[in-house]
Design a protein around this motif. Structure first.
Motif, PDB file in Angstrom:
ATOM      1  N   ASP A 151       5.628   6.110   8.236  1.00 34.64           N
ATOM      2  CA  ASP A 151       4.309   6.602   8.634  1.00 34.64           C
ATOM      3  C   ASP A 151       4.166   6.294  10.122  1.00 34.64           C
ATOM      4  O   ASP A 151       3.946   5.150  10.510  1.00 34.64           O
ATOM      5  CB  ASP A 151       3.232   5.897   7.802  1.00 34.64           C
ATOM      6  N   CYS A 206      -0.651   4.951  11.638  1.00 36.41           N
ATOM      7  CA  CYS A 206      -1.708   4.552  10.706  1.00 36.41           C
ATOM      8  C   CYS A 206      -2.363   3.288  11.257  1.00 36.41           C
ATOM      9  O   CYS A 206      -2.027   2.825  12.352  1.00 36.41           O
ATOM     10  CB  CYS A 206      -1.157   4.337   9.299  1.00 36.41           C
ATOM     11  N   SER A 227      -0.294  14.834  10.155  1.00 32.15           N
ATOM     12  CA  SER A 227      -1.078  13.797   9.485  1.00 32.15           C
ATOM     13  C   SER A 227      -1.719  14.350   8.210  1.00 32.15           C
ATOM     14  O   SER A 227      -2.516  15.286   8.266  1.00 32.15           O
ATOM     15  CB  SER A 227      -2.154  13.269  10.426  1.00 32.15           C
ATOM     16  N   TYR A 228      -1.384  13.721   7.071  1.00 38.70           N
ATOM     17  CA  TYR A 228      -1.887  14.198   5.771  1.00 38.70           C
ATOM     18  C   TYR A 228      -3.058  13.370   5.257  1.00 38.70           C
ATOM     19  O   TYR A 228      -3.514  13.572   4.145  1.00 38.70           O
ATOM     20  CB  TYR A 228      -0.741  14.235   4.754  1.00 38.70           C
ATOM     21  N   GLY A 229      -3.528  12.406   6.082  1.00 40.77           N
ATOM     22  CA  GLY A 229      -4.720  11.654   5.692  1.00 40.77           C
ATOM     23  C   GLY A 229      -5.908  12.166   6.481  1.00 40.77           C
ATOM     24  O   GLY A 229      -6.847  12.753   5.938  1.00 40.77           O
ATOM     25  N   SER A 264      -0.216   9.363   8.304  1.00 43.12           N
ATOM     26  CA  SER A 264      -1.444   9.417   7.496  1.00 43.12           C
ATOM     27  C   SER A 264      -2.695   9.230   8.361  1.00 43.12           C
ATOM     28  O   SER A 264      -3.744   9.762   8.054  1.00 43.12           O
ATOM     29  CB  SER A 264      -1.426   8.313   6.442  1.00 43.12           C
ATOM     30  N   SER A 324      -1.877  10.075   1.156  1.00 46.78           N
ATOM     31  CA  SER A 324      -1.246  10.903   2.197  1.00 46.78           C
ATOM     32  C   SER A 324       0.231  11.117   1.889  1.00 46.78           C
ATOM     33  O   SER A 324       0.775  12.191   2.161  1.00 46.78           O
ATOM     34  CB  SER A 324      -1.387  10.238   3.560  1.00 46.78           C
ATOM     35  N   ASN A 341       0.358  13.794  -0.822  1.00 43.72           N
ATOM     36  CA  ASN A 341       0.088  15.116  -0.251  1.00 43.72           C
ATOM     37  C   ASN A 341       1.231  15.564   0.660  1.00 43.72           C
ATOM     38  O   ASN A 341       1.659  16.710   0.610  1.00 43.72           O
ATOM     39  CB  ASN A 341      -1.228  15.100   0.549  1.00 43.72           C
TER      40      ASN A 341
END
Ligand SMILES: [Zn+2]
Length: 380
Positions: free
Chosen positions: A13, A16, A293-295, A324, A336, A339
């Motif tokens: 990641d 974050c 970014s999936y968050g 994320s 995240s 996803n």
């Protein structure tokens, strides 16, 4: 179209934030407020519960806990678990190799130490230095502008030697990405205003454009010399951000400077909604990378799918990095990854179906974006 399965790939990641020491939210508004970038009360207390991101989160958390898919049930389930167990179980389920943590937010006293997070998650943790906070401290400590520049050069002299793997800038939501070169008179005037704020309040919030831009140029010289990546917030952010000035195309002056070419530039948040522009920059400048970014931003499936597709269609996948931008609660770090793996798998499945990639290439692309690219870029 058959999606490819990326569920077994350990994740790096690349952006974050830390995990709160205390996981029990004060009240329901505090919990819901974790899932919006808005400061407006009604957004935090009410409307956030009807975003697709939130509805999906509730369902995934219910599956995780084995409870009813309602907000009440997941919060009850989460509060029954010991805090360290809660963090451990979500972070381990995500299967991280490395978490790259921006140390600039939230305040460190609210957070678990990096070594605790590392133990709980069973992964490596590497910190990143937020430059505006450093600059604010140096402005408070030095009575002259030249003193601040000297102190900044000293502080950034050997960034990796201090344990950091990258720098992070939030200039996008302070004064905008159109970072300029200023006349010294303008810089000195801005510095005087900033110092007045220090005298009055004891600290300064750096929103003085000539001053911030000039200190960023000092920072870029140091980063380029050390070939140190600099992450820029771009696009979607909290209500502070003037979204027009968060368009990464504003970075052109910085990106065009040959003397900064040794400084890798990471455009965070897929520059959403300017993903095509961000991906374009990652295509024309060898030192530009695009973070997916999936968050945050908090999006539903369709928009996550679209930005992933746009990034892959425009930029080389050696330039794309998973993240994320999760803050505080382990659920966002975790969801995240669900996803990200799922959507990446679907987009890559589509690339195979369309004849753009072979299955082997698609699988390699998945590993690159979820893991390898960040390891190479941050040399960690
Ligand atoms: Zn962030």
């Amino acid at each position: 179209m058959t999606p490819i399965d990326l569920s077994h790939i350990p994740i790096t990641d690349n952006h974050c934030h830390g995990i709160y020491r205390t996981q029990t939210p004060v009240d329901i508004t505090a919990w819901r407020g974790l899932f919006t970038e808005s400061f407006d009360h009604a957004m935090r207390s009410k409307h956030v519960t009807t975003t697709l991101f939130y509805r999906h989160l509730v369902r995934e958390m219910a599956t995780f806990f084995g409870c009813e898919p309602t907000e009440e049930a997941i919060l009850t389930a989460r509060q029954k678990i010991d805090e360290q167990d809660l963090i451990r179980s979500f972070l381990r389920a995500a299967n991280f190799d490395v978490l790259f943590i921006d140390k600039g937010y939230p305040p460190q006293e609210l957070l678990l130490s990096d070594s605790t997070v590392s133990k709980l998650a069973n992964c490596r943790v590497a910190p990143m230095l937020r430059v505006e906070l450093l600059m604010q401290r140096l402005i408070a400590e030095n009575a002259t502008f030249s003193g601040v520049v000297e102190a900044l050069r000293t502080a950034l002299d050997d960034v990796r030697g201090q344990g950091y793997v990258a720098l992070k800038s939030i200039v996008a939501y302070r004064t905008g990405l159109n970072i300029r070169t200023w006349m010294m008179d303008d810089v000195e005037e801005a510095f005087a205003v900033a110092r007045n704020e220090v005298q009055e309040k004891g600290s300064v919030r750096l929103v003085h454009k000539p001053l911030l831009d000039t200190l960023l140029h000092v920072t870029f010289e140091e980063a380029a010399r050390q070939e140190l990546p600099v992450q820029f917030h771009t696009g979607y952010g909290d209500a502070d951000a003037d979204m027009l000035l968060a368009n990464p195309l504003h970075l052109r002056d910085v990106l065009e400077r040959r003397e900064y070419r040794a400084m890798p530039v990471v455009l965070l948040h897929e520059s959403y909604p300017y993903t095509q522009q961000g991906a374009y920059l990652a295509t024309v400048y060898e030192n530009v990378y695009l973070d997916l970014s999936y968050g945050i931003p908090f999006l539903g499936f369709h928009e996550m799918f679209e930005f992933t597709r746009a990034a892959f269609s425009v930029a080389p996948y050696s330039k794309l990095l998973y993240s994320s931008d999760a803050v505080g609660v382990p659920e966002v770090h975790w969801i995240s990854t669900l996803n990200g793996r799922r959507i990446l798998g679907q987009v890559l499945g589509e690339c195979i179906a369309n004849g753009d990639l072979s299955r082997a290439e698609a699988e390699q692309a998945g590993v690159s974006v979820l893991h390898d690219n960040a390891i190479h870029l941050y040399k960690y």
